[in-house]
Design a protein around this motif. Structure first.
Motif, PDB file in Angstrom:
ATOM      1  N   ASP A   4       0.811  -1.219   0.000  1.00 30.94           N
ATOM      2  CA  ASP A   4       0.000   0.000   0.000  1.00 30.94           C
ATOM      3  C   ASP A   4       0.841   1.264   0.000  1.00 30.94           C
ATOM      4  OD1 ASP A   4       0.791  -0.710   2.618  1.00 30.94           O
ATOM      5  OD2 ASP A   4      -0.788   0.510   3.512  1.00 30.94           O
ATOM      6  N   VAL A  15       0.429  -3.357   4.184  1.00 28.52           N
ATOM      7  CA  VAL A  15      -0.704  -4.100   3.654  1.00 28.52           C
ATOM      8  C   VAL A  15      -0.321  -4.660   2.294  1.00 28.52           C
ATOM      9  CG1 VAL A  15      -3.111  -4.011   2.911  1.00 28.52           C
ATOM     10  CG2 VAL A  15      -2.367  -2.674   4.894  1.00 28.52           C
ATOM     11  N   VAL A  17      -1.302  -7.024  -1.120  1.00 31.42           N
ATOM     12  CA  VAL A  17      -2.376  -7.556  -1.952  1.00 31.42           C
ATOM     13  C   VAL A  17      -1.757  -8.530  -2.937  1.00 31.42           C
ATOM     14  CG1 VAL A  17      -4.181  -7.057  -3.633  1.00 31.42           C
ATOM     15  CG2 VAL A  17      -3.782  -5.475  -1.741  1.00 31.42           C
ATOM     16  N   LYS A  50      -5.704 -10.254   0.842  1.00 32.55           N
ATOM     17  CA  LYS A  50      -5.011  -9.174   1.549  1.00 32.55           C
ATOM     18  C   LYS A  50      -4.507  -9.684   2.888  1.00 32.55           C
ATOM     19  CE  LYS A  50      -7.245  -4.880  -0.031  1.00 32.55           C
ATOM     20  NZ  LYS A  50      -7.978  -3.674   0.430  1.00 32.55           N
ATOM     21  N   TRP A  51      -3.390  -9.164   3.317  1.00 35.53           N
ATOM     22  CA  TRP A  51      -2.925  -9.401   4.675  1.00 35.53           C
ATOM     23  C   TRP A  51      -1.969  -8.281   5.064  1.00 35.53           C
ATOM     24  CZ3 TRP A  51      -0.417 -11.500   0.567  1.00 35.53           C
ATOM     25  CH2 TRP A  51       0.977 -11.574   0.604  1.00 35.53           C
ATOM     26  N   SER A  52      -1.641  -8.203   6.336  1.00 33.88           N
ATOM     27  CA  SER A  52      -0.767  -7.130   6.815  1.00 33.88           C
ATOM     28  C   SER A  52       0.362  -7.713   7.651  1.00 33.88           C
ATOM     29  CB  SER A  52      -1.551  -6.097   7.620  1.00 33.88           C
ATOM     30  OG  SER A  52      -2.087  -6.675   8.784  1.00 33.88           O
TER      31      SER A  52
END
Length: 731
Positions: A4, A15, A17, A50-52
């Protein structure tokens, strides 16, 4: 994968994607160098692709994120992406540009283009963007109406339309990604009739014709350009105030983060309105100071065109070193400006001027002649030319300004005569991932840590240490923390040693695999790993290796353009010695390191000191060891550099010619070497107050009780000052 932001401050979460469908058994891990920080099953951390992840809070770190699968003890890399955690983008600048602010009369969706262009620059982790030819007039960049409001459209100097909306939207999109937005302008440019806007004739920069007549210097531009650019004295205080006021207008109406200052290189003899000679480089330093004083919270960057004025520019308050390099002049060290070898010379010079505090960014225009001739043929940027040049720049510790809505091939940034292939666009993602993920190994230290590694191979391939040679593998190395970082650059298929690839004729190199390599080292090695932007998606591959004495041997998995090898192991204690004819003992070779003069460190970082006797007009230098097979020399930048009563400071280098130092008078000298700033200080020793006695060399055989003045035991005194039984003795 995408992130991001282009860069993150410590404590921010990243973040990710993922596009496409990952296998059910896919894993994700986070690396710093070869160290794995975390590993997770992807399905357990990802939702809706998605993950962070929150990186460690350590500032100025690069990471590589790998998505992979494992089966039968085999790891398959599915994708990688880099993460930069840096509170200040200037520590690891990755500079891009924008130069088109028109919607072609409404025929294109410019705002959609802005989003897609910035998304690609974000994928390249570009963290600063230069706005070229965004302004109205050079001396009056912002166009306002009589009420002080922005006029939404105006024409730039080349009569292109500029939409204020699009300038602002570029800035907003860049800030969303954590990028910095930097506006461009000359430090001394004005259009015709600028006196109508308050520019005074007394500020003009003058030249003199063959008849002795003075006239205002200018940069000529023909139709359809709106005006020539007439030059002012950049050091003139009234001009500085005038332009600082214009910059205030810029910052009041546009959310820019800084000022990219330009110049035009060497102008010959120039004068002010009173016909006094103007020192342009000194004027640049004064101009930078004035701009910083006017807007201290804004970043400044200034172009050193072909190195002109670099010492004054780089030693000023600029964010990093910015060098526009050409191919029509002489570079550093007697090589052509167009040679790969010159790039390292520029970095070394910038490190010296900045006391090793600032990074180097190159504005280096690839395929220039092809671009200058309308694209000549396929009208495409030549991928092999780009990748080899980018590989060399990054391996040396630099960065390349090249990416915007097109790849930069001309000094006029809006020009886009050559297009990028999809393959090149993908390769750029790999190369920028690599530069970002491994930024601590590439740019974590400066050229002060560089050295020429001793590398051999049992293959039929030629291997040489920097600079590049035709039809050879060229190596370059730095010591970074507890790592020796070695770069292997592939020149095996070429005798073209210029970074420019002017006509786009460089061919793809052959990819070589399984190359046996032996490196001579001076310490125990615990781990060897390799990474390349050309293979394995830039991911780490640990290598099997053997160490026999000082020789570490392994097999290089592959080499296409560039492969980086990192050897990790415990650091030996640093040592510094003085060697040469100036300290030569009778009956011994001048460079017999067994009899080199040791220097001592009293816990002052990387500062070493001694007092010793130097012979008049004899040469000496410094080393970091007592074995020529692997020790590094600290040499002079200039041949036969002489210290005297007026000159006590010199810069040192670990690369280039084996230049040495000397003193004009024999005697005892206090010598200090600072390996952090890469400087050496040599001054005549003052013996008054030392409580020293003159001793005969045969006065005592009790050598075990002798110490240097810093308290280090010595086997046997030689010329110099030593301590015996609490007294200082002069030998």
């Amino acid at each position: 994968m995408t992130t991001d932001k282009a860069c993150y401050v410590p404590g921010q979460s990243v973040v990710f994607v993922l596009s496409g469908n990952a296998p059910a058994n896919a894993m994700v891990r986070y690396r710093h160098g070869s160290n794995i920080l975390e590993t997770h099953k992807l399905s357990e951390v990802m939702s809706d692709n998605k993950w962070s992840w929150t990186p460690p809070t350590t500032d100025y770190q690069g990471y590589l994120v790998e998505v992979y699968t494992e089966a039968n003890n085999q790891t398959t890399i599915l994708g990688t992406i880099a993460v930069d955690v840096s509170s200040d983008w200037r520590r690891f600048p990755r500079y891009g540009f924008v130069a088109d602010f028109d919607n072609a009369g409404g025929s294109i969706d410019k705002n959609a283009n802005i989003k897609s262009e910035m998304a690609y620059l974000n994928r390249l982790h570009i963290n600063g963007v230069q706005f070229q030819d965004w302004q109205w007039m050079h001396h009056k960049p912002v166009k306002l109406d009589t009420n002080g409001s922005l006029i939404p459209w105006y024409k730039d100097i080349s009569n292109r339309w500029v939409g204020v909306e699009y300038v602002k939207n570029y800035i907003a999109e860049q800030h969303k990604y954590g990028m910095k937005s930097i506006f461009y302008n000359l430090c001394f440019g004005a259009w015709k009739n600028a006196e109508n806007d308050g520019v005074k004739p007394d500020w003009a920069l003058l030249k003199k014709d063959g008849s002795g007549n003075f006239y205002q210097d200018y940069h000529a531009l023909s139709s359809p350009w709106a005006s020539n650019i007439y030059l002012q004295v950049p050091g003139n205080m009234e001009w500085q105030q005038y332009l600082a006021d214009r910059n205030t207008e810029i910052y009041s109406h546009f959310d820019f983060d800084g000022f990219q200052i330009d110049q035009l290189g060497y102008r010959g003899d120039v004068y002010d309105a009173r016909h006094k000679v103007v020192d342009l480089p000194a004027s640049y330093k004064s101009f930078i100071h004035a701009m910083k004083s006017a807007h201290p919270d804004k970043c400044l960057i200034m172009n050193a065109v072909s190195g002109y004025g670099a010492d004054n520019i780089v030693s000023s308050d600029v964010g990093f070193c910015y060098n526009e390099v050409w191919g029509n002049g002489n570079g550093y060290g007697g090589v052509s400006e167009a040679d790969f070898a010159n790039l390292l010379g520029i970095i070394q010079a910038n490190d010296k001027y900045s006391d090793h505090q600032r990074q180097t960014v190159f504005a280096a225009y690839i395929n220039y002649d092809k671009a200058d001739n309308g694209g000549s043929g396929d009208k495409m940027v030549n991928t092999p030319g780009v990748l080899l040049t980018d590989a060399v720049i990054a391996a040396l510790g630099g960065s390349h300004l090249e990416m915007g809505d097109h790849m930069l091939t001309r000094e006029y940034f809006p020009a886009a005569p050559l297009s990028m292939s999809d393959a090149l666009k993908t390769a750029m993602v790999r190369y920028y991932d690599f530069q970002t993920a491994y930024q601590n190994f590439l740019r974590g230290t400066t050229s002060k840590a560089a050295y020429l590694p001793k590398v051999s191979t049992s293959s039929n391939y030629s291997v040489n240490a920097w600079p590049p040679k035709s039809y050879s593998i060229t190596t370059f190395a730095k010591k970074v923390g507890n790592c020796d970082v070695l770069h292997f650059l592939n020149f095996l298929n070429t005798d073209d040693l210029s970074w420019r690839d002017v006509w786009g004729t460089r061919t793809c190199p052959d990819k070589y695999t399984g190359i046996p390599i032996t490196v001579t080292v001076n310490r125990k090695i615990d781990k060897v790993w390799v990474a390349s932007p050309d293979s394995h998606a830039g991911a780490v591959q640990e290598l099997v290796f053997t160490q026999k004495g000082d020789d570490v041997s392994f097999v290089l998995p592959s080499l296409e353009y560039w492969t980086m090898v990192v050897m990790e192991g415990p650091n030996d204690e640093d040592h510094v010695y003085i060697t040469g004819e100036a300290v030569q003992l009778d009956g011994h070779d001048a460079y017999d390191l067994a009899y080199a003069v040791p220097m001592t460190n009293k816990g002052e970082g990387k500062v070493y000191k001694t007092t010793t006797y130097l012979k008049a007009n004899e040469l000496f230098k410094f080393t970091n060891g007592r074995d020529w097979r692997y020790c590094k020399s600290y040499c002079s930048v200039y041949k036969d550099y002489q210290f005297n009563s007026f000159v006590s400071l010199a810069h040192i280098t670990t690369l280039g010619e084996d230049f040495k130092f000397m003193v004009p008078d024999a005697g005892y000298y206090d010598i200090t070497i600072d390996l952090e700033k890469m400087r050496v200080y040599v001054t005549k020793a003052e013996h008054s107050g030392l409580s020293a006695i003159i001793a005969d060399k045969s006065a005592s055989g009790e050598f075990a009780s002798w110490y240097s003045v810093s308290g280090v035991p010595v086997d046997k005194p030689r010329k110099g000052i030593y301590v015996n039984r609490g007294k200082k003795v002069l030998f």
